[in-house]
Each structure stands twice: as structure tokens, then as C-alpha cells.
Design an enzyme around this catalytic site. Structure first.
Site, short mmCIF file in Angstrom:
data_model
loop_
_atom_site.label_atom_id
_atom_site.label_comp_id
_atom_site.label_asym_id
_atom_site.label_seq_id
_atom_site.Cartn_x
_atom_site.Cartn_y
_atom_site.Cartn_z
N VAL A 148 0.85 -1.19 0.00
CA VAL A 148 0.00 0.00 0.00
C VAL A 148 0.88 1.25 0.00
O VAL A 148 1.83 1.36 0.77
CB VAL A 148 -0.94 0.00 1.23
CG1 VAL A 148 -1.72 1.30 1.33
CG2 VAL A 148 -1.89 -1.20 1.15
N HIS A 169 -15.09 -42.45 19.59
CA HIS A 169 -15.74 -42.40 18.28
C HIS A 169 -17.21 -42.07 18.47
O HIS A 169 -17.84 -42.62 19.36
CB HIS A 169 -15.61 -43.76 17.59
CG HIS A 169 -16.33 -43.81 16.29
ND1 HIS A 169 -15.83 -43.22 15.14
CD2 HIS A 169 -17.52 -44.35 15.95
CE1 HIS A 169 -16.69 -43.41 14.15
NE2 HIS A 169 -17.72 -44.10 14.61
P1 NAD Z 1 0.22 -9.60 12.24
O1 NAD Z 1 1.64 -9.41 12.52
O2 NAD Z 1 -0.43 -10.91 12.54
O3 NAD Z 1 -0.10 -9.30 10.71
C1 NAD Z 1 0.20 -8.08 10.11
C2 NAD Z 1 0.32 -8.31 8.62
O4 NAD Z 1 0.39 -7.06 8.01
C3 NAD Z 1 1.58 -9.08 8.25
O5 NAD Z 1 1.23 -10.16 7.41
C4 NAD Z 1 2.42 -8.05 7.53
O6 NAD Z 1 3.21 -8.59 6.49
C5 NAD Z 1 1.36 -7.13 6.97
N1 NAD Z 1 1.81 -5.77 6.70
C6 NAD Z 1 2.62 -5.00 7.48
N2 NAD Z 1 2.78 -3.78 6.91
C7 NAD Z 1 2.05 -3.78 5.76
C8 NAD Z 1 1.81 -2.82 4.73
N3 NAD Z 1 2.33 -1.59 4.81
N4 NAD Z 1 1.02 -3.17 3.70
C9 NAD Z 1 0.46 -4.41 3.63
N5 NAD Z 1 0.67 -5.36 4.57
C10 NAD Z 1 1.44 -5.06 5.63
O7 NAD Z 1 -0.51 -8.41 13.03
P2 NAD Z 1 -2.04 -8.13 13.33
O8 NAD Z 1 -2.92 -8.96 12.47
O9 NAD Z 1 -2.17 -6.66 13.31
O10 NAD Z 1 -2.17 -8.67 14.80
C11 NAD Z 1 -1.37 -8.08 15.84
C12 NAD Z 1 -1.09 -9.07 16.93
O11 NAD Z 1 -2.29 -9.39 17.62
C13 NAD Z 1 -0.53 -10.36 16.40
O12 NAD Z 1 0.79 -10.49 16.88
C14 NAD Z 1 -1.37 -11.45 16.94
O13 NAD Z 1 -0.60 -12.38 17.64
C15 NAD Z 1 -2.32 -10.76 17.92
N6 NAD Z 1 -3.65 -11.30 17.65
C16 NAD Z 1 -3.87 -12.61 17.94
C17 NAD Z 1 -5.08 -13.17 17.63
C18 NAD Z 1 -5.31 -14.62 17.93
O14 NAD Z 1 -4.53 -15.17 18.69
N7 NAD Z 1 -6.30 -15.25 17.37
C19 NAD Z 1 -6.08 -12.42 17.02
C20 NAD Z 1 -5.81 -11.10 16.71
C21 NAD Z 1 -4.58 -10.55 17.04
#
Ligand code: NAD
Ligand code: FAD
Length: 478
Positions: free
Chosen positions: A245, A451
Site C-alpha cells: 500500500v 468415536h
Molecule cells: P500480524 O503481525 O499478525 O499481521 C500483520 C500483517 O500485516 C503481516 O502479514 C504483515 O506482512 C502485513 N503488513 C505489514 N505492513 C504492511 C503494509 N504496509 N502493507 C500491507 N501489509 C502489511 O498483526 P495483526 O494482524 O495486526 O495482529 C497483531 C497481533 O495481535 C498479532 O501479533 C497477533 O498475535 C495478535 N492477535 C492474535 C489473535 C489470535 O490469537 N487469534 C487475534 C488477533 C490478534
């Protein structure tokens, strides 16, 4: 006036509140400083997880799943439903009610355990003193026998897409849309992008996720990641990899997003845009210049394996420190810090921390992927089994995905389990427990699984490591 506590915890999220309760259980006098106000404007415990993270997102994932099931997937059971309609404000209000029930529950637990909740801002001073600034601005210095820093994390901001809280939002804003956006853009195909993208897609939004990296969910076993992307795409999530982006600006009521992919520069218009590009530790205003606490190069508080910082008697836990940003990891570190303070030899096993993505089906994993194990030079054997032939999954019309074990060839030790499938987040605990007990894959093979259950997929995947799965035709290894 100075007040003394055996332990002062700064931050009342899952890490901080569990640390406070455990320290109180161990007989210490404990205060926990938390500055957060809930959506109703009242002070709230529970941190990101309870207020704007795990719990509200799961409430909406559940509501939206029920909506989609009722709309699209009941006919196959012979159930015809007409006139299904959606009341988004009511759905959001239910989510808020679940949140306040749980945050109120933590306040009750504090009362029950004799933990003092100090509402306001905490700052670590030199000499294990803590400055508490109450919500009405009064300052007080506390003497702390030990301090636990647990201030968590906040969304990463990117200059190319600035959050305005209405059209361009972070995860918190995306939990509070009052209507379904017709077109929803998301930056980041991480856990938040996929979970919240799923919520709004199920409710009717057309969802496009722009992900800068070439690989989808790189922490997953490649085979599981590939299948997950296939399934989510089939559901209608439009995930575009290698899409960087470059800008997002408001044009009337539309957010115009510009990005570059392999084909060159492109633009897309959305009704709403969610920025979900990761989270960063909250250290602002936390540490006095002479506190002595060191940060690492990514501005996380630097800690050892038992969460001790560079200052004796000061611990740091949860999202504020290295490792996965997960509530259960924060909780275990909180308990560990309290127990280490009490003189116990507690240690978190970082090798068995489970990851779950609560899409449908869920994705869950513990331990290494096949690629990670091979990269470490280990000789591995793998075995997988599909939910498509599991009786219980078929009976529930929920038979997508697979479970895959990664096993050390020479010792038979379980290195990891990665699962895409119904209840994957619960199923994966079986491997976590087995790994904690140092089980071999043969141990699992020799056990009797009930099961018909989804757990039989785990058993068959274990058997398939040695070519012994019963409900599959495999080349025999053993
Ligand atoms: P994330 O690190 O999981 O994913 C962020 C994504 O954004 C990555 O794939 C990265 O490559 C991408 N990205 C970064 N900069 C970008 C850009 N400029 N343009 C396009 N893509 C870009 O982070 P998140 O989804 O924001 O979540 C944050 C944290 O919250 C995570 O570490 C996660 O562990 C935690 N979380 C956990 C759960 C769960 O356990 N189910 C749910 C939600 C959040
Ligand atoms: P936090 O929960 O962030 O709590 C820290 C608290 O400290 C905050 O309440 C903050 O107000 C307070 N604070 C900060 N600075 C100060 C200060 N100076 N003085 C006083 N108080 C202060 N994880 C999972 O395991 N499963 C999930 O399903 C999951 N879903 C998520 C969904 C979303 C949308 C998001 C955003 C996150 C999700 N997470 C999930 C991640 C999880 O919420 C965090 O890993 C977890 O909350 C971290 O706990 P913590 O105690 O370290 O910090």
C-alpha cells in the site's frame, strides 16, 4: 505520602491481572495500576484482550458465524429458514455486554483476592518506586518490593494510511461498525485481518485484503497455509499478496487506496478501511529516564527467560516483551513472574505456545512446521489426515481441512502439530499436552480416541506418520 506494596503491577491486561492475582494468592500485598476506560467511559480492567481484542472479536466471530450458518448452511440439514435479517447495532451491543461482564468479573476477582486496583497511569522511577497518577491527576509515589511491567501493545501506525476513526480504522474501530460496509479494504493479511475480515464478509461485506509479503501466514506449515488460503478465498475473502500500500485518502465517503503489486500501480475504493499491520509495545510514559530498564532494538523491554529486566526486582511480561503477542502467553508470564518473586523455579515453556486463528474452520498450531524443523537440520517424518473422511465432521456438515504432525525421525518425538479444521484451536491442545510430557508419536498411536469425535483426526494423523492410518490407503512404514 508514600505507600508500600510487596508487588506493584503496571497494566491490568491478561498478563498484569493474572500476575496480580497470583502474587496475592502467594501472600503478597499487591497493587495493580490500570489507566484504561471502557467503551462506557468507566475504568476497566482486562486490557486489550477483554476490551478490544480476543473477547470482542470472538463475540463477533460467533455472531457472524451463526448468521452465515442460518442464511446459507441450514438447508442442507433440511431446515428452511426465511426472512433472516441482521441487526448490527444489536450484535455490537451483545459484544459490549460480554465485554463488560468479563471486565467486571476481573474487578470482582481483585476484590476477592485483596488486590488494590489503582486507576490511572503508572510510571517506573529509579529504586523500584512507582509514580501513580490517578485519573483525576493526583500523584502519589509507591514503594514497591518488586515491580511487574505489563503495559501491553497498541496498533502499529503507518503514514500511508492514517487512522481517522471513522473511515480508516484500526482493529478497535473495526469492532464497532454500526452497519456492514458494502466494500471493506484491509491492510495486512495477519491474524486480525483474517478474523475481522471474516466477520464483516460473513455479514455481507465484499472484503479485499492487501498484504505486502509474498507468503501467506508464514508461521504456518506451508501445506496448512496453502489450504487455509484456498478455503478463505473460496469463502470470498479476496487476499492479494505482494500488494504494497502506498497511500489511502478520503474522497467523499470513499477511501481510495493506492497500492503496488507485481503488475504495477493500482487503486481500489472502499467504504471502510481497516489497518491491521501489527502491534507494537507500549512504553511511552512508562519509564523515567533513570529507571535503568533497557529496551531491545525493536523497543520491547529486554527480559531474560524468566521475564527479569535489566533492573533487579523489575519484571516485564506479555506484549511488552519478546515472543508472540498472545493473551495466554502474557498470562503464563504473569503467573511466572509472581512465582519467581515468591522464590519458585517456574519457567514458561515457549516451545509449546499454541497459536489459533479463529476463522471457520479454525487454524491452530503448536511447535514447529515441517519447514522450520528441516531448516534446523532435523530429519523429520510427517503424517496428515483430512477432516473430509471423519464421521463426526461429516455428520456436522463441517468436514474441511486437515491435521499434520511433524515428528523427529530418530527419536519419534513430536515436534509440532498444525491443524486447519473445525475446533482446531481445541484439538491442538492434545499435541501441546503430549509435547509437554515428552510423548513420542507412538504414544499417541497407542491411545484410544472416542468415536465419533473430531479428535479421531488427530489420532489418524498420528497413525499416518508411520503409514498406519486406518481410514486412508497409505504406503506402510511400520
Ligand atoms: P500480524 O503481525 O499478525 O499481521 C500483520 C500483517 O500485516 C503481516 O502479514 C504483515 O506482512 C502485513 N503488513 C505489514 N505492513 C504492511 C503494509 N504496509 N502493507 C500491507 N501489509 C502489511 O498483526 P495483526 O494482524 O495486526 O495482529 C497483531 C497481533 O495481535 C498479532 O501479533 C497477533 O498475535 C495478535 N492477535 C492474535 C489473535 C489470535 O490469537 N487469534 C487475534 C488477533 C490478534
Ligand atoms: P494488554 O492486554 O495490552 O494490557 C495492557 C494494559 O496496560 C492496557 O489495558 C493499558 O491500558 C494498560 N497500560 C498501558 N500503559 C499503562 C501505564 N503506563 N499505566 C497504567 N496502565 C497502562 N490474543 C490471543 O491470545 N487470542 C486472541 O484471540 C486474540 N485476539 C485478539 C484480537 C484483537 C483484535 C487484538 C487487538 C488482539 C488480540 N489478541 C489475542 C492479542 C491479545 O489481546 C494480547 O496479546 C494481550 O492482550 C496482551 O496482554 P498484556 O497483558 O500483555 O497487554
Amino acid at each position: 505520602m508514600t505507600t508500600s506494596y510487596d508487588v506493584v503491577v503496571i497494566g491490568g491486561g491478561p498478563g498484569g491481572y493474572e500476575a496480580a492475582i497470583r502474587a496475592a494468592q502467594l501472600g503478597m500485598s499487591v497493587a495493580c495500576i490500570e489507566r484504561r476506560l471502557g467503551k462506557d467511559g468507566k475504568p476497566a480492567l482486562g486490557g486489550t484482550c477483554l476490551n478490544v481484542g480476543c473477547i470482542p472479536s470472538k463475540a463477533l466471530l460467533d455472531s457472524s458465524h451463526r448468521y452465515e450458518e442460518t442464511q446459507k448452511h441450514l438447508a442442507v440439514h433440511g431446515i428452511d429458514v426465511q426472512g433472516v435479517s441482521l441487526d448490527v447495532p444489536r450484535m455490537i451491543a451483545r459484544k459490549d455486554q460480554v465485554v463488560s461482564q468479563l471486565t467486571g468479573g476481573i474487578a470482582q476477582l481483585f476484590k476477592g483476592h485483596g488486590v488494590t486496583w489503582l486507576q490511572g497511569q503508572g510510571k517506573l522511577l529509579a529504586g523500584r518506586r512507582v509514580l501513580w497518577t490517578s485519573l483525576d491527576g493526583q500523584e502519589q509515589t509507591l514503594d514497591a518490593g518488586q515491580v511487574i511491567l505489563a503495559t501491553g501493545s497498541e496498533p502499529v501506525r503507518i503514514p500511508v494510511a492514517q487512522v481517522d476513526g471513522q473511515y480508516i480504522v484500526d482493529s478497535t474501530g473495526a469492532l464497532d461498525f454500526q452497519e456492514v460496509p458494502a466494500r471493506l479494504g484491509i491492510i495486512g493479511a495477519g491474524v486480525i485481518g483474517l478474523e475481522l475480515g471474516s466477520v464483516w464478509r460473513r455479514l455481507g461485506a465484499q472484503v479485499v485484503i492487501l498484504e505486502a509479503q509474498p507468503e501467506f501466514l508464514p508461521m504456518l506449515d506451508k501445506q496448512i497455509g496453502k489450504e487455509t488460503l484456498k478455503l478463505l478465498t473460496k469463502q470470498g475473502l479476496d487476499v492479494r499478496l505482494k500488494a504494497r500500500v502506498t497511500g489511502a485518502k478520503l474522497d467523499g465517503q470513499q477511501v481510495v487506496v493506492s497500492y503496488e503489486d507485481a503488475e504495477g500501480a493500482k487503486t481500489e475504493s472502499f467504504d471502510r478501511l481497516i489497518v491491521a499491520v501489527g502491534r507494537r509495545p507500549v512504553t511511552e510514559g512508562l519509564l523515567a529516564a533513570d529507571s535503568g530498564v533497557e529496551l531491545d532494538e525493536r523497543r520491547f523491554v529486554h527480559v531474560d527467560s524468566q521475564c527479569r529486566t535489566s533492573v533487579p526486582g523489575v519484571f516485564a511480561i506479555g506484549d511488552l516483551v519478546r515472543g508472540p503477542m498472545l493473551a495466554h502467553k502474557a498470562m503464563e508470564e504473569g503467573v511466572m513472574a509472581a512465582e519467581v518473586i515468591a522464590g519458585h523455579a517456574t519457567q514458561v515453556n515457549y516451545d509449546t505456545i499454541i497459536g489459533v486463528i479463529y476463522t471457520h474452520p479454525e487454524v491452530a498450531w503448536v511447535g514447529m512446521s515441517e519447514e522450520q524443523a528441516r531448516a534446523q537440520g532435523l530429519q523429520v517424518k510427517v503424517g496428515s489426515f483430512s477432516f473430509a473422511v471423519n464421521g463426526r465432521a461429516l455428520a456436522s456438515h463441517d468436514a474441511q481441512g486437515l491435521a499434520k504432525f511433524i515428528v523427529d525421525e530418530s527419536s519419534d518425538r513430536i515436534l509440532g502439530l498444525h491443524v486447519l479444521g473445525p475446533q482446531a484451536g481445541d484439538l491442538v491442545h492434545q499435541a501441546m499436552i503430549a509435547m509437554e510430557f515428552g510423548a513420542s508419536i507412538e504414544d499417541l498411536q497407542l491411545m484410544t480416541f472416542a468415536h465419533p469425535t473430531l479428535s479421531e483426526v488427530i489420532h489418524e494423523a498420528a497413525l499416518s506418520v508411520d503409514g498406519r492410518a486406518i481410514h486412508a490407503v497409505q504406503k506402510r512404514r511400520k
